[in-house]
Write an enzyme that holds these catalytic residues in place. Structure first.
Site, PDB file in Angstrom:
ATOM      1  N   GLU A  72      28.018 -51.368 -18.554  1.00 18.81           N
ATOM      2  CA  GLU A  72      29.353 -51.230 -17.986  1.00 18.81           C
ATOM      3  C   GLU A  72      30.217 -50.183 -18.664  1.00 18.81           C
ATOM      4  O   GLU A  72      31.266 -49.801 -18.143  1.00 18.81           O
ATOM      5  CB  GLU A  72      30.051 -52.604 -18.002  1.00 18.81           C
ATOM      6  CG  GLU A  72      29.425 -53.539 -16.987  1.00 18.81           C
ATOM      7  CD  GLU A  72      29.791 -54.991 -17.201  1.00 18.81           C
ATOM      8  OE1 GLU A  72      30.671 -55.483 -16.496  1.00 18.81           O
ATOM      9  OE2 GLU A  72      29.166 -55.654 -18.055  1.00 18.81           O
TER      10      GLU A  72
ATOM     11  N   GLN B   4      21.507 -45.860 -17.174  1.00 18.16           N
ATOM     12  CA  GLN B   4      22.668 -46.744 -17.102  1.00 18.16           C
ATOM     13  C   GLN B   4      23.961 -45.950 -17.308  1.00 18.16           C
ATOM     14  O   GLN B   4      24.947 -46.151 -16.612  1.00 18.16           O
ATOM     15  CB  GLN B   4      22.563 -47.853 -18.148  1.00 18.16           C
ATOM     16  CG  GLN B   4      21.548 -48.917 -17.802  1.00 18.16           C
ATOM     17  CD  GLN B   4      22.011 -49.782 -16.648  1.00 18.16           C
ATOM     18  OE1 GLN B   4      22.942 -50.565 -16.763  1.00 18.16           O
ATOM     19  NE2 GLN B   4      21.380 -49.612 -15.504  1.00 18.16           N
TER      20      GLN B   4
HETATM   21 MO1  MOS Z   1      28.925 -57.871 -14.439  1.00 21.53          MO
HETATM   22  S1  MOS Z   1      30.746 -57.514 -13.583  1.00 21.53           S
HETATM   23  O1  MOS Z   1      29.250 -58.517 -15.900  1.00 21.53           O
HETATM   24  O2  MOS Z   1      27.733 -58.438 -13.514  1.00 21.53           O
END
Ligand code: MOS
Length: 759
Positions: A714, A647
């Site tokens: 993210e 990730q």
């Molecule tokens: Mo994501 S932009 O929280 O799928």
């Protein structure tokens, strides 16, 4: 189709903390994984959307007769004959509900908006029929950028965040500053470009609807589809066993998929609708363009006295999703005064939506470059400058951080990278081939959202377990990790736990988004497993025939498929034995996402990291290569180090993409996107992805949730973009503030002379 006829995808789990490979990996790599568009129910028709080639105006005519006359075409759906919807697509359903085009009128509001659906016996016939529609338009001038868009004051940004936030006295902060650094930054439109296009195979059976579709939010979507089609949410079944990339674009409803479902209802036959790559540039969301200004007040010791981050975020003419870019400045650096504010800009584009680290990615790109510029202005090393502005409590609200691992991320990342040898001035390093070498860094941060989620755990007579939650694996490895969490709670060995997921009829596993899926669905599975074990324990401690009889006040431990008395290891019994004596019935436990809400309110909770980048730049050609990226990340307890590392690496590669490659370019005259394909919309290939290293910094955070798990999906992109941009400056002395950084940014005279002269 009745739910019992479904064969949901199955996975086997393992113990937490192990670097297990993804069980779906071989299936995916060998083409055996079935995606939505791989479904071919009997009698299925193909639907193809015709899309607008203008950005604004209305459709005045379509040659429906020509399309209808094409061999194989069975129907053409237009505004004239499209079946009614029970919910107005021009009304906003909720924060994740976007206004959509479903042929409600002849208006065109963006390029690639669906304007008709051709339904045929074959894909080829539907495609050719759509090409025969020959749409005519009344065209209005397209608003494509800052120069012609309509500015407005938004009532919210992102998904319901306030448009303006901050603390302290900004003017006093700037008045106290010994110098002020101010600069403007731009980030482009970016498109998710998942490998798997948005697709739906829709089947109606009376008022029951079965959907094969990639979907990041199964149960929530059932409610939305139920509302659109006027049926109870329970009548909608969504199957999403595999998902070929979502990045946020598959968490929201969109017009094309609604139209595919409408086509199936209209024809009373199963219908498949798959978007082409080009058709994904419009109706399914994108990362909106931003124009940002950062103003930093600095005292004589290199500490922030004020931080003002203002973002103009593009949205569509008819809906609002504003990249909450300025909010990236709220939680990170200690400044006595911070103000983050946003304005909106209406353009004739499809509505932007969440895309991997929405706001954090674009906002931190600007913030981290601004921090680098401030460090230069103070004559300080960029890392020392960040440490001088290290926040001991959340600058946004003064709450203590639930853990303080960021310092360790800085230290470990810098050590692994070799940051200490970095010259302060730019343009000082060359490699043996004469390439300019630059080193830059950026801080990574991402919050820890939790979503409601539920799960069920069933211990079976044979001593194995089945665990179920309607979770979504969009390539991040969720199901492997969720099974590991469940296996741990159940005290079972790796191959004894079967996970069913990816079908909406299972307990609601919440949203695969916001980097919160593992924490949310994981907590539900953890609790379901513990509940099942508690129920199993009840059967044993109340049974005089059990070796565990009477252990009620002593406690039991579940391990390797056996319950042990805590006071006497020799007294134990296998799950199968306990269940057999109790009559052989399954023992079922239920769980939902829980955490200490008091702690969640009292503490600031984030995943943290630091990313260090090396670039090499050809002094003659301006070609930029990222040659090394080292990221050190702390994200609580790591359930599967192999998948977490993946990730992080994926996030950092996305950072390369953002910094140097990705940009959707609109033709100023028409609003058409000129590079709506994967040839000209640039993303990194292997040759662009350098030596990458992700360091998993140990972090124990018992406050974030009982599992101690934080998000990893993210955060990787948030530090990498700025790190690369700062490395470009360090190599050349040229400060580029518009993303992506292009080689021509480095070649324009007299810059090239500047950095050649320094060499
Ligand atoms: Mo994501 S932009 O929280 O799928």
């Amino acid at each position: 189709m009745p739910p019992e006829a479904i064969t949901p995808h199955r996975r086997h789990g393992s113990n937490a903390g192990q670097p297990l490979s993804r069980r779906d990996g071989v299936l995916k790599a060998t083409g055996k994984a079935t995606y939505a568009a791989d479904n071919h129910p009997e009698g299925m028709l193909y639907a193809v959307t015709a899309v607008s080639s203008i950005a604004r105006g209305r459709v005045t005519s379509l040659d429906v007769a020509a399309a209808r006359a094409h061999p194989g075409v069975v129907e053409v759906m237009t505004t004239a004959n499209r079946p009614p919807l029970a919910f107005d697509p021009d009304v906003k359903m909720g924060p994740f509900g976007f206004r959509i085009e479903a042929l409600q009128n002849d208006k065109v509001r963006y390029v690639n908006q669906p304007i008709a659906v051709v339904i045929a016996e074959t894909l080829e016939a539907a495609t050719e029929g759509a090409a025969l529609l020959n749409p005519q338009y009344e065209v209005e001038a397209a608003r494509t950028g800052l120069q012609d868009g309509e500015r407005f004051a938004p009532d919210s940004v992102g998904v319901g965040a306030p448009p303006s936030s901050g603390h302290g006295d900004l003017e006093a902060g700037f008045a106290a500053a010994s110098q002020i650094v101010e600069a403007h930054y731009e980030t482009p439109s970016q498109y998710h470009n998942a490998m798997e296009p948005h697709a739906v195979v829709a089947q109606w059976d009376g008022d029951r609807l079965t959907l094969d579709m990639p979907n990041q939010a199964l149960v929530m979507s059932c409610m939305a589809y139920g509302a659109f089609f006027g049926i109870p949410a329970e009548n909608v079944l969504i199957r999403s066993p595999f998902l070929g990339g979502g990045f946020g674009s598959k968490a929201i409803l969109n017009g094309p998929q609604i139209l595919g479902i409408l086509a199936a209802r209209m024809m009373q036959r199963p219908v498949k609708l798959v978007l082409t790559r080009a058709q994904m540039y419009g109706p399914v969301g994108h990362r909106g363009q931003t124009w940002q200004t950062l103003r930093l007040g600095l005292d004589g010791e290199g500490r922030l006295t004020a931080l003002h981050h203002k973002a103009t975020s593009a949205t569509s003419s008819f809906d609002q999703f504003l990249e909450p870019a300025a909010n990236a400045s709220l939680p990170l650096y200690a400044s006595p005064a911070i103000l983050a504010e946003h304005e909106g800009l209406r353009l004739d584009i499809g509505t932007p939506g969440p895309m991997r680290a929405p706001g954090e990615a674009s906002g931190s790109a600007a913030l981290e470059v601004a921090m680098d510029e401030a460090a230069v202005a103070c004559g300080m090393d960029p890392l020392a400058f960040r440490l001088a502005n290290y926040a001991e409590t959340d600058p946004a609200n003064g709450k203590p951080f639930s853990s303080k691992a960021l310092r360790e991320c800085y230290a470990e990342g810098a050590k692994a990278f070799g940051w200490a040898g970095r010259p302060l001035a730019p343009g000082m390093m060359r490699d043996k081939d004469g390439m300019l070498v630059g080193w830059g860094m950026g801080t990574a941060v991402f919050p820890c959202p939790h979503f409601p989620a539920q799960a069920r755990a069933t211990l079976r007579a044979d001593g194995t377990a089945l665990v179920e939650t309607a979770g979504v694996d969009m390539g991040q490895g969720a199901w492997t990790v969720l099974a590991q969490i469940a296996a741990e709670a159940l005290g079972l060995d790796p191959d004894k736990v079967e996970l069913r997921s990816g079908v909406s009829s299972l307990p609601d596993g919440g949203i695969a988004g916001g980097s919160g899926h593992t924490a949310s669905a994981g907590m539900a599975l953890h609790n379901a497993g513990e509940d099942a074990i508690a129920r199993l324990g009840e059967l044993a401690i109340n049974d005089p025939a059990s070796a565990l009889f009477g252990a009620g006040n002593i406690g039991l431990e579940a391990r390797s498929g056996r319950l042990h008395r805590r006071d006497d290891e020799s007294r134990s019994e296998s799950y199968a034995e306990i269940i057999a004596r109790a009559g052989g019935a399954d023992v079922v436990g239920n769980g939902k996402m829980t955490r200490d809400e008091g702690a969640a309110a009292a503490y600031a909770m984030y995943s943290h990291g630091a990313v260090f980048a090396e670039v090499k730049i050809d002094p003659d050609l301006g070609q930029i290569r990222v040659t090394r990226l080292v990221g050190a990340f702390a994200a609580g307890r790591i359930i599967n180090p192999k998948l977490v590392r993946s990730q992080y690496l994926g996030g950092m590669i996305w950072g390369i993409s953002f910094a140097l490659l990705e940009e959707a370019i609109a033709d100023r005259r028409t609003g058409r996107i000129m590079n709506a394909d994967l040839t000209e919309y640039q993303v990194p290939v292997n040759a662009d992805a350098p030596s990458l290293e992700a360091i998993l910094v140990p972090e124990e955070d018992s406050l974030v949730n009982p599992l101690g798990v934080k998000g990893v999906g993210e955060i990787g992109v948030t530090g990498a973009v700025g790190a690369i941009a700062n490395a470009v400056w360090h190599a050349t002395g040229v400060r580029v503030r518009r993303f992506p950084i292009r080689l021509e940014d480095l070649l324009i005279e007299p810059k090239v002379q500047n950095f050649q002269a320094k060499a």
